[in-house]
Design an enzyme around this catalytic site. Structure first.
Site, PDB file in Angstrom:
ATOM      1  N   GLY A 228      27.027 -92.788 -51.269  1.00 57.28           N
ATOM      2  CA  GLY A 228      26.138 -91.772 -50.711  1.00 57.28           C
ATOM      3  C   GLY A 228      24.721 -91.911 -51.250  1.00 57.28           C
TER       4      GLY A 228
ATOM      5  N   ARG B  72      29.982 -80.490 -57.472  1.00 56.93           N
ATOM      6  CA  ARG B  72      29.587 -79.504 -58.491  1.00 56.93           C
ATOM      7  C   ARG B  72      29.090 -78.191 -57.877  1.00 56.93           C
ATOM      8  NH1 ARG B  72      27.951 -84.510 -61.490  1.00 56.93           N
ATOM      9  NH2 ARG B  72      29.199 -84.485 -63.381  1.00 56.93           N
TER      10      ARG B  72
ATOM     11  N   MET C 170      35.218 -89.701 -57.275  1.00 58.23           N
ATOM     12  CA  MET C 170      35.849 -89.012 -58.405  1.00 58.23           C
ATOM     13  C   MET C 170      36.651 -87.820 -57.893  1.00 58.23           C
ATOM     14  SD  MET C 170      33.357 -89.434 -61.665  1.00 58.23           S
ATOM     15  CE  MET C 170      32.265 -88.086 -61.310  1.00 58.23           C
ATOM     16  N   GLY C 171      36.974 -87.822 -56.593  1.00 57.15           N
ATOM     17  CA  GLY C 171      37.790 -86.746 -56.034  1.00 57.15           C
ATOM     18  C   GLY C 171      36.988 -85.481 -55.795  1.00 57.15           C
TER      19      GLY C 171
ATOM     20  N   HIS D 286      31.819 -86.960 -48.886  1.00 59.68           N
ATOM     21  CA  HIS D 286      32.746 -88.090 -49.059  1.00 59.68           C
ATOM     22  C   HIS D 286      33.345 -88.503 -47.716  1.00 59.68           C
ATOM     23  CE1 HIS D 286      33.090 -86.014 -53.091  1.00 59.68           C
ATOM     24  NE2 HIS D 286      32.855 -87.244 -53.481  1.00 59.68           N
TER      25      HIS D 286
ATOM     26  N   LEU E  41      36.941 -83.864 -53.007  1.00 62.45           N
ATOM     27  CA  LEU E  41      36.250 -84.390 -51.828  1.00 62.45           C
ATOM     28  C   LEU E  41      35.672 -83.285 -50.952  1.00 62.45           C
ATOM     29  CD1 LEU E  41      38.834 -87.150 -50.837  1.00 62.45           C
ATOM     30  CD2 LEU E  41      36.856 -87.336 -52.358  1.00 62.45           C
TER      31      LEU E  41
HETATM   32  O1  PAF Z   1      29.613 -91.230 -57.268  1.00 63.26           O
HETATM   33  C1  PAF Z   1      30.702 -91.099 -57.862  1.00 63.26           C
HETATM   34  O2  PAF Z   1      31.561 -90.321 -57.469  1.00 63.26           O
HETATM   35  C2  PAF Z   1      30.973 -91.908 -59.123  1.00 63.26           C
HETATM   36  O3  PAF Z   1      29.810 -92.080 -59.862  1.00 63.26           O
HETATM   37  C3  PAF Z   1      31.633 -93.272 -58.820  1.00 63.26           C
HETATM   38  C4  PAF Z   1      30.745 -94.169 -57.997  1.00 63.26           C
HETATM   39  C5  PAF Z   1      32.957 -93.052 -58.094  1.00 63.26           C
HETATM   40  C6  PAF Z   1      31.933 -94.010 -60.131  1.00 63.26           C
HETATM   41  O4  PAF Z   1      32.761 -93.265 -60.958  1.00 63.26           O
END
Ligand code: PAF
EC number: 6.3.2.1
Length: 277
Positions: free
Chosen positions: A147, A187, A30-31, A37, A33
């Site tokens: 993750g 977050r 979801m960016g 990630h 990063l």
């Molecule tokens: O873990 C995340 O960032 C989100 O839950 C995912 C897997 C990209 C789905 O929106």
């Protein structure tokens, strides 16, 4: 790195990879990063000849009182990090491409998605399973990397992949942590300095419980002590539980167990988990 925002462009790029017989490793995100990630991207580079990453802040996995509107969005910085890491293709669908008018299909994985975060965030895992199934059909990966920090999410995806016969290998990548042990999360940026310092109580409490259980001490007593120590550190607890590592239900003798927690500090919900040896 090629960036695509329309399904037809994604399909052209993916067909090119598949036509050349290349193995596709995929990291959905979801960016916003961070190194967590980037560890998934590094694992993807080792696992596939082509690495595809998606950035999509999925509205369907946020509850009505959650942080969808303020969720951090940093596409330019994210894009630079991914290009530097050697990602081949970045998929950034607008919301109307992912959920066009009339979209009505919902994927719900029963059992594993019901306790813990499933109980605390009704509908969350339906939103995750639905978007991840769509992403799998769009990107057609051979291998996907998630993750372990979102441990229940990983278990839900594994169940869905098995149940829906996706021909995809799912790999979990260990949680990346700051120097003090706090699990990296998009977050964490919400935390003011004082609460950021206090947040380290979460991984510490899990470590103490894990050691106690591994030494054969009473699990319930250790969990109760952890809850008390987290409350003393300023957390409001959703759960601190020991669970079966595959089903996330009650632990079963001789099966792997996982210790999982979710708690709020300064209005920010943090999750963490560790294996019990
Ligand atoms: O873990 C995340 O960032 C989100 O839950 C995912 C897997 C990209 C789905 O929106």
């Amino acid at each position: 790195m090629q960036t695509v925002r329309q399904l037809s462009d994604l399909r052209d790029a993916v067909s090119g990879f598949r036509g050349a017989g290349e193995r596709i490793a995929f990291v959905p995100t979801m960016g916003a990063l961070h190194d967590g990630h980037m560890a998934l991207v590094a694992a993807a580079k080792l696992a596939g000849q082509r690495v595809v990453v998606s950035i999509f802040v999925n509205p369907k996995q946020f509850g009505p009182n959650e942080d969808l509107a303020k969720y951090p969005r940093k596409e330019q910085a994210d894009s630079r990090m991914l290009a530097d890491a050697g990602v081949d293709l970045l998929w950034v669908p607008p919301v109307e491409v992912m959920y066009p008018d009339g979209h009505s299909t919902n994927i719900s994985v029963s059992g594993v998605s019901e306790p813990l975060d499933g109980a605390a965030r009704p509908g969350h895992f339906d939103g995750v399973a639905t978007v991840v199934a769509k992403l799998f059909n769009q990107v057609k990966p051979d291998i996907v990397l998630f993750g372990e920090k979102d441990f229940q999410q990983l278990a839900v995806i594994r169940r869905m992949v098995a149940d829906l016969d996706f021909d995809i290998e799912v790999r979990g990548v260990p949680t990346q942590r700051d120097d003090d042990g706090l699990a990296l999360s998009s977050r964490n940026v919400y935390l003011p300095a004082e609460e950021r310092a206090a947040a380290v109580a979460l991984p510490r409490a899990l470590g103490v419980v894990a050691k106690a259980i591994e030494k054969g001490e009473d699990a319930e007593a250790a969990l109760a002590a952890a809850r008390a120590s987290l409350e003393a550190a300023g957390f409001e607890i959703d759960y601190v539980e020991l669970a079966d590592a595959e089903t996330l239900g009650a632990p079963v003798a001789d099966k792997p167990r996982r210790l999982l927690a979710a708690a709020r500090i300064a209005g920010t919900r943090l999750i963490d988990n560790i294996a019990i040896d």
